[in-house]
Design an enzyme around this catalytic site. Structure first.
Site, PDB file in Angstrom:
ATOM      1  N   THR A 152       3.899   0.979   0.261  1.00  0.00           N
ATOM      2  CA  THR A 152       2.524   0.039  -0.041  1.00  0.00           C
ATOM      3  C   THR A 152       2.822  -0.338  -1.885  1.00  0.00           C
ATOM      4  OG1 THR A 152       1.786   0.151   1.869  1.00  0.00           O
ATOM      5  CG2 THR A 152      -0.157  -0.389  -0.325  1.00  0.00           C
ATOM      6  N   HIS A 186       4.943  -1.290  12.826  1.00  0.00           N
ATOM      7  CA  HIS A 186       4.258   0.939  12.325  1.00  0.00           C
ATOM      8  C   HIS A 186       3.014   1.277  13.121  1.00  0.00           C
ATOM      9  CE1 HIS A 186       3.154   3.474   9.634  1.00  0.00           C
ATOM     10  NE2 HIS A 186       2.600   2.174   8.659  1.00  0.00           N
ATOM     11  N   ASN A 236       1.761   6.857  10.586  1.00  0.00           N
ATOM     12  CA  ASN A 236       0.617   7.686   9.514  1.00  0.00           C
ATOM     13  C   ASN A 236      -0.546   6.975  10.479  1.00  0.00           C
ATOM     14  OD1 ASN A 236       3.344   8.117   8.670  1.00  0.00           O
ATOM     15  ND2 ASN A 236       3.485   6.691   6.961  1.00  0.00           N
ATOM     16  N   TYR A 254      -2.435   4.249  11.058  1.00  0.00           N
ATOM     17  CA  TYR A 254      -2.290   3.069  11.482  1.00  0.00           C
ATOM     18  C   TYR A 254      -3.011   2.441  13.204  1.00  0.00           C
ATOM     19  CZ  TYR A 254      -2.535   3.500   6.893  1.00  0.00           C
ATOM     20  OH  TYR A 254      -2.552   4.024   5.408  1.00  0.00           O
ATOM     21  N   ARG A 282       8.269   2.383  13.762  1.00  0.00           N
ATOM     22  CA  ARG A 282       8.124   3.501  13.158  1.00  0.00           C
ATOM     23  C   ARG A 282       7.263   4.255  13.684  1.00  0.00           C
ATOM     24  NH1 ARG A 282       7.262   4.920   7.070  1.00  0.00           N
ATOM     25  NH2 ARG A 282       8.599   6.175   6.500  1.00  0.00           N
ATOM     26  N   ASN A 331      -4.197  10.811   6.795  1.00  0.00           N
ATOM     27  CA  ASN A 331      -5.192   9.372   8.041  1.00  0.00           C
ATOM     28  C   ASN A 331      -6.045  10.357   9.331  1.00  0.00           C
ATOM     29  OD1 ASN A 331      -5.126   7.203   6.247  1.00  0.00           O
ATOM     30  ND2 ASN A 331      -3.449   6.241   6.960  1.00  0.00           N
TER      31      ASN A 331
HETATM   32  C1  8OZ Z   1       0.475   5.149   1.430  1.00  0.00           C
HETATM   33  C2  8OZ Z   1      -0.951   4.260   1.045  1.00  0.00           C
HETATM   34  C3  8OZ Z   1      -0.882   3.027   0.903  1.00  0.00           C
HETATM   35  C4  8OZ Z   1      -0.589   2.765   2.622  1.00  0.00           C
HETATM   36  C5  8OZ Z   1       1.872   4.125   5.048  1.00  0.00           C
HETATM   37  C6  8OZ Z   1       1.319   1.903   4.415  1.00  0.00           C
HETATM   38  O1  8OZ Z   1       1.509   5.805   5.140  1.00  0.00           O
HETATM   39  C7  8OZ Z   1       0.870   3.478   4.257  1.00  0.00           C
HETATM   40  C8  8OZ Z   1       0.354   3.805   3.445  1.00  0.00           C
HETATM   41  C9  8OZ Z   1       0.918   4.442   2.180  1.00  0.00           C
HETATM   42  O2  8OZ Z   1       2.580   3.693   6.156  1.00  0.00           O
END
Ligand code: 8OZ
Length: 362
Positions: free
Chosen positions: A27, A177, A180, A182, A229, A237
């Site tokens: 990103t 994705h 991480n 999301y 992934r 997060n």
């Molecule tokens: C760091 C900052 C913003 C987004 C991820 C899309 O961790 C990110 C991300 C990482 O997959």
């Protein structure tokens, strides 16, 4: 140390690579505004890095609802598709492969980034800790709105349409994705998923959305051009999971049955401990290619491939500062240092002005 394994060609199912140094998704928050549209600056950045065996693009929102950071690109408007096409054309002209990472952030967003100021959506109404990166700066996360069961097909539809758009934009494939913290990871892990419907509770239920999304995307692309992934031990997060091995062993077995291009595993990110977790158990459960990520060097990547622990290795931070990373690996050259202050947002500085070896010696 010889890097013969790292620099040997391989096939990620339908995607043929000239070598195994992959550029990880990164990103950078530099799309054109308004509209989150890929622009010439991004063409320059990706074409500078086209000596990678494969480029995985930065996380790209599948829909307006899937956006969670200022200035990240999307793949849901005509302008965005046209912008990405200029990038895939430039990368292909240099002989590299490029896949688009499909992203829905779920609760890692803010109402100021959403259409009509709506609340971000998530499996459950549980706020993450920390702050969102908005156009006005950092602001505390809000408590998201829990998705109703009848809304789940519309989430899958957002990924499906984005996969169709990615095809139009000329990519070689897509990566789902599910890492991480999301949306898909929020469904997978118990700390963010307290649902009592068929998308919460048991491991099978929590894995359902990721499997349904991957299946839908594979129907658009053919499974041999779809990667996924995951970050089994990640806590970024506000993620938490008490049984990551059982959860991700199950998910991996189910994904394996789909005959995908690759499984991309974040083994190490943000300092979270992976103690007690066996990535080898994932590797042995997945029939396709295993892409390792997280803190690898050229030597440790070579070793992992030589020992059969991975098929390919992706590099994130080193690719930001070194546009010609594969060549530097080959030569054993010094790597440029990363500037933490220019990671997100801004223009060419810290983005397209890191020197290649050729530029530094001419
Ligand atoms: C760091 C900052 C913003 C987004 C991820 C899309 O961790 C990110 C991300 C990482 O997959």
């Amino acid at each position: 140390m010889s890097l013969e394994h790292l620099f040997s060609p391989t096939n990620l199912a339908e995607i043929a690579l000239k070598h195994r140094v992959v550029m990880a998704p990164l990103t950078r928050s530099r799309s054109a505004q308004p509209g989150d549209v890929p622009q010439q600056l991004n063409v320059d950045y990706y074409s500078q890095r086209a000596s990678a065996g494969l480029i995985i693009t930065e996380a790209t929102q599948v829909s307006p609802q899937g956006k969670g950071y200022a200035f990240t690109p999307g793949i849901h408007s005509e302008q965005q598709i046209a912008g990405w096409k200029t990038i895939t054309d430039a990368v292909h002209a240099k002989g590299a492969k490029i896949v688009l990472q499909l992203w829905h952030v779920g609760r890692i967003s803010h109402s100021s980034l959403q259409l009509d100021g709506e609340l971000p959506v998530a499996p459950s109404a549980i706020a993450p800790e920390g702050q969102a990166f908005t156009e006005q700066g950092f602001v505390d996360f809000e408590t998201p709105r829990a998705l109703a069961t009848i809304e789940m097909p519309s989430i899958i539809e957002q990924f499906t349409q984005a996969a169709i758009n990615a095809k139009q934009a000329g990519f070689d494939g897509v990566e789902v994705h599910a890492a991480n913290g999301y949306l898909l990871d929020q469904f997978l892990k118990e700390g963010s998923n307290q649902r009592t419907d068929s998308y919460g509770g048991s491991i099978e239920n929590r894995a359902r959305l990721t499997l349904e999304v991957t299946q839908a995307v594979a129907e658009v692309w053919g499974s041999g051009r779809v990667g996924v992934r995951i970050s089994p031990t990640g806590t970024f997060n506000s993620m938490s999971e008490s049984e990551p091995q059982a959860l991700f062993n199950y998910l991996t077995e189910q994904l394996s049955a789909m005959n995908l291009s690759y499984l991309h595993v974040v083994e190490n990110f943000g300092g979270a401990s992976s103690e007690g977790f066996s990535f080898a158990q994932l590797r042995s459960r997945f029939a396709g290619a295993y892409m390792a990520n997280g803190g690898y060097t050229a030597d440790s990547a070579e070793q992992a491939i030589a020992e059969g622990k991975a098929d390919v290795v992706s590099f994130g931070a080193p690719f930001i500062a070194n546009p010609d990373l594969p060549e530097r690996f080959k030569q054993g050259a010094t790597l440029n240092e990363l500037d933490q202050n220019t990671l997100y947002g801004g223009g060419a500085e810290g983005y397209t002005d890191y020197p290649s070896l050729a530029a530094a010696t001419s």
